[in-house]
Design a protein around this motif. Structure first.
Motif, mmCIF file in Angstrom:
data_model
loop_
_atom_site.group_PDB
_atom_site.id
_atom_site.type_symbol
_atom_site.label_atom_id
_atom_site.label_comp_id
_atom_site.label_asym_id
_atom_site.label_seq_id
_atom_site.Cartn_x
_atom_site.Cartn_y
_atom_site.Cartn_z
ATOM 1 N N THR A 1 5.233 -20.977 0.455
ATOM 2 C CA THR A 1 6.360 -20.114 0.110
ATOM 3 C C THR A 1 7.508 -20.486 1.044
ATOM 4 O OG1 THR A 1 4.872 -18.326 -0.544
ATOM 5 C CG2 THR A 1 7.158 -17.748 -0.129
ATOM 6 N N TYR A 2 8.650 -20.850 0.477
ATOM 7 C CA TYR A 2 9.741 -21.354 1.303
ATOM 8 C C TYR A 2 11.071 -20.872 0.730
ATOM 9 C CZ TYR A 2 10.082 -24.783 -2.451
ATOM 10 O OH TYR A 2 10.196 -25.387 -3.677
ATOM 11 N N THR A 3 12.115 -21.062 1.514
ATOM 12 C CA THR A 3 13.460 -20.657 1.113
ATOM 13 C C THR A 3 14.350 -21.882 1.007
ATOM 14 O OG1 THR A 3 14.055 -20.267 3.435
ATOM 15 C CG2 THR A 3 13.275 -18.382 2.155
ATOM 16 N N VAL A 4 15.253 -21.804 0.042
ATOM 17 C CA VAL A 4 16.207 -22.886 -0.190
ATOM 18 C C VAL A 4 17.615 -22.303 -0.172
ATOM 19 C CG1 VAL A 4 16.953 -24.691 -1.782
ATOM 20 C CG2 VAL A 4 14.531 -24.151 -1.573
ATOM 21 N N ARG A 5 18.498 -22.981 0.496
ATOM 22 C CA ARG A 5 19.883 -22.519 0.571
ATOM 23 C C ARG A 5 20.657 -23.077 -0.612
ATOM 24 N NH1 ARG A 5 23.955 -23.369 5.754
ATOM 25 N NH2 ARG A 5 25.547 -21.844 5.109
ATOM 26 N N VAL A 6 21.158 -22.191 -1.464
ATOM 27 C CA VAL A 6 21.918 -22.592 -2.649
ATOM 28 C C VAL A 6 23.299 -21.966 -2.575
ATOM 29 C CG1 VAL A 6 19.866 -22.879 -4.086
ATOM 30 C CG2 VAL A 6 20.985 -20.653 -3.972
ATOM 31 N N MET A 7 24.242 -22.563 -3.260
ATOM 32 C CA MET A 7 25.624 -22.086 -3.291
ATOM 33 C C MET A 7 25.844 -21.261 -4.569
ATOM 34 S SD MET A 7 26.617 -23.271 -0.460
ATOM 35 C CE MET A 7 28.363 -22.877 -0.537
ATOM 36 N N ARG A 8 26.393 -20.062 -4.371
ATOM 37 C CA ARG A 8 26.676 -19.150 -5.472
ATOM 38 C C ARG A 8 28.169 -18.892 -5.567
ATOM 39 N NH1 ARG A 8 22.175 -18.776 -8.748
ATOM 40 N NH2 ARG A 8 20.304 -18.420 -7.486
ATOM 41 N N VAL A 9 28.618 -18.675 -6.770
ATOM 42 C CA VAL A 9 30.032 -18.329 -6.979
ATOM 43 C C VAL A 9 30.185 -16.815 -6.838
ATOM 44 C CG1 VAL A 9 31.976 -18.359 -8.581
ATOM 45 C CG2 VAL A 9 30.365 -20.290 -8.500
ATOM 46 N N VAL A 10 31.068 -16.371 -5.915
ATOM 47 C CA VAL A 10 31.252 -14.951 -5.628
ATOM 48 C C VAL A 10 32.719 -14.601 -5.847
ATOM 49 C CG1 VAL A 10 31.012 -13.147 -3.890
ATOM 50 C CG2 VAL A 10 29.367 -15.039 -3.954
ATOM 51 N N GLU A 11 32.920 -13.495 -6.537
ATOM 52 C CA GLU A 11 34.283 -12.980 -6.744
ATOM 53 C C GLU A 11 34.504 -11.779 -5.833
ATOM 54 O OE1 GLU A 11 34.941 -12.046 -10.776
ATOM 55 O OE2 GLU A 11 34.879 -14.138 -11.477
ATOM 56 N N ARG A 12 35.572 -11.834 -5.056
ATOM 57 C CA ARG A 12 35.896 -10.740 -4.134
ATOM 58 C C ARG A 12 37.355 -10.328 -4.345
ATOM 59 N NH1 ARG A 12 34.090 -12.134 1.854
ATOM 60 N NH2 ARG A 12 34.740 -9.925 2.014
ATOM 61 N N GLU A 13 37.595 -9.017 -4.191
ATOM 62 C CA GLU A 13 38.960 -8.506 -4.315
ATOM 63 C C GLU A 13 39.736 -8.819 -3.056
ATOM 64 O OE1 GLU A 13 41.283 -4.281 -5.226
ATOM 65 O OE2 GLU A 13 39.082 -4.399 -5.188
ATOM 66 N N ARG A 14 40.935 -9.243 -3.256
ATOM 67 C CA ARG A 14 41.771 -9.575 -2.113
ATOM 68 C C ARG A 14 42.068 -8.333 -1.298
ATOM 69 N NH1 ARG A 14 46.384 -13.685 -4.578
ATOM 70 N NH2 ARG A 14 44.915 -15.342 -5.238
#
Length: 239
Positions: free
Chosen positions: A180-193
Motif C-alpha cells: 500500500t503506497y501513496t503517489v503524488r499527483v497534480m490536481r486542478v483546483v479552482e479558488r476564489e480570488r
C-alpha cells in the motif's frame, strides 16, 4: 574356306560379342563394382536388384551426409581396401572435446557442493547478531514481514511479504508482496480570488491552478527486489 566355315566363324564372333556385352552389363549393374552405372540401374528393363532391397530410401542430402566421412577424416587404402583413416585434426578435436567435458564435470561437482548465496548471507556474522537477525528468523520460520519504504520526499508506503534473500546492506528479495503506497499527483483546483468582490456576469472571479495531492494505491506483486537505502524499518507483525 567354304561357305559353311564362314558362317560358323560369324556365329562364334556374335556369341563372343554377346558374352562380352553381358559381362559389361553385369558390372554396370553391380552395386559393389567400380563400373556401376546408376542411370542404367534405374531403367525398368535393367532388373537391377540392390544389395538391401528393403532398406528405407534417404530423401534429403542431410540424411546422406551422415553416411560419408567427416571433414577431419580421409579415406585411404594403406591398410586394406575401403578402410577409413582419420587425420590428426580429428584426433586433436576429439581430445579437446574430452578435456572440456572433464572440466565441466568437475565444475558441476564443485558447484553442487557450494552453499547457496542466500544461505551464506543468512548464516553470516552480520545476520546472527544485530538487527539483521530479524530477517534471518523471518526467513527461516517462513513468516511475513512488514517493511516501511521511503522515497526522496518521505515515507512511500508499507509492504508485507516473505523474505527470500538479503545481505548486510538490507538489500532484499521479497515474494508474495502486498503493498500500500501513496503517489503524488497534480490536481486542478479552482479558488476564489481573495480581496475581490467584483461580480462579472453573475459569477465571482476565481482562479485555477494545479495543486499536488497524495493518492493512495494498492498492488500485489509476485517478486521484487528492494534496495536497502529505500527501507525505513522492518518488523514482524504479531501472529
Amino acid at each position: 574356306m567354304d561357305d559353311d566355315g564362314d558362317v560358323g566363324d560369324d556365329d562364334a564372333d556374335d556369341g563372343r560379342r554377346a558374352a562380352a556385352r553381358a559381362r559389361t552389363d553385369d558390372s554396370r549393374l553391380d552395386f559393389a563394382s567400380s563400373d556401376f552405372d546408376p542411370v542404367l540401374a534405374l531403367k525398368k528393363s535393367s532388373n537391377a536388384t540392390p544389395p538391401f532391397p528393403r532398406m528405407r530410401a534417404l530423401d534429403t542430402v542431410r540424411q546422406c551426409r551422415r553416411l560419408l566421412p567427416s571433414t577431419g577424416e580421409k579415406v585411404g587404402r594403406e591398410h586394406g581396401a575401403g578402410r577409413q583413416t582419420r587425420g590428426l585434426a580429428s584426433f586433436a578435436a576429439q581430445a579437446r572435446a574430452k578435456q572440456r567435458a572433464e572440466r565441466f564435470t568437475k565444475e558441476d561437482a564443485a558447484f553442487a557442493k557450494r552453499e547457496r548465496l542466500c544461505d551464506a548471507l543468512a548464516n553470516s556474522k552480520h545476520a546472527r547478531e544485530g538487527p539483521l537477525r530479524v530477517l534471518r528468523d523471518a526467513r527461516e520460520r517462513r513468516e511475513r514481514v512488514t517493511i516501511v519504504t521511503r522515497h526522496s520526499r518521505g515515507v512511500r508506503g508499507v509492504a508485507t511479504a516473505y523474505v527470500e534473500a538479503f545481505d548486510k546492506f538490507a538489500n532484499m528479495i521479497l515474494t508474495d508482496v502486498e503493498e500500500t503506497y501513496t503517489v503524488r499527483v497534480m490536481r486542478v483546483v479552482e479558488r476564489e480570488r481573495t480581496g475581490t468582490t467584483d461580480v462579472v456576469g453573475g459569477h465571482s472571479r476565481t482562479q485555477t491552478r494545479c495543486a499536488p495531492k497524495l493518492e493512495r494505491r494498492a498492488r500485489r506483486l509476485q517478486q521484487i527486489f528492494v534496495r536497502g537505502e529505500q527501507i525505513v524499518s522492518v518488523s514482524i507483525p504479531p501472529s
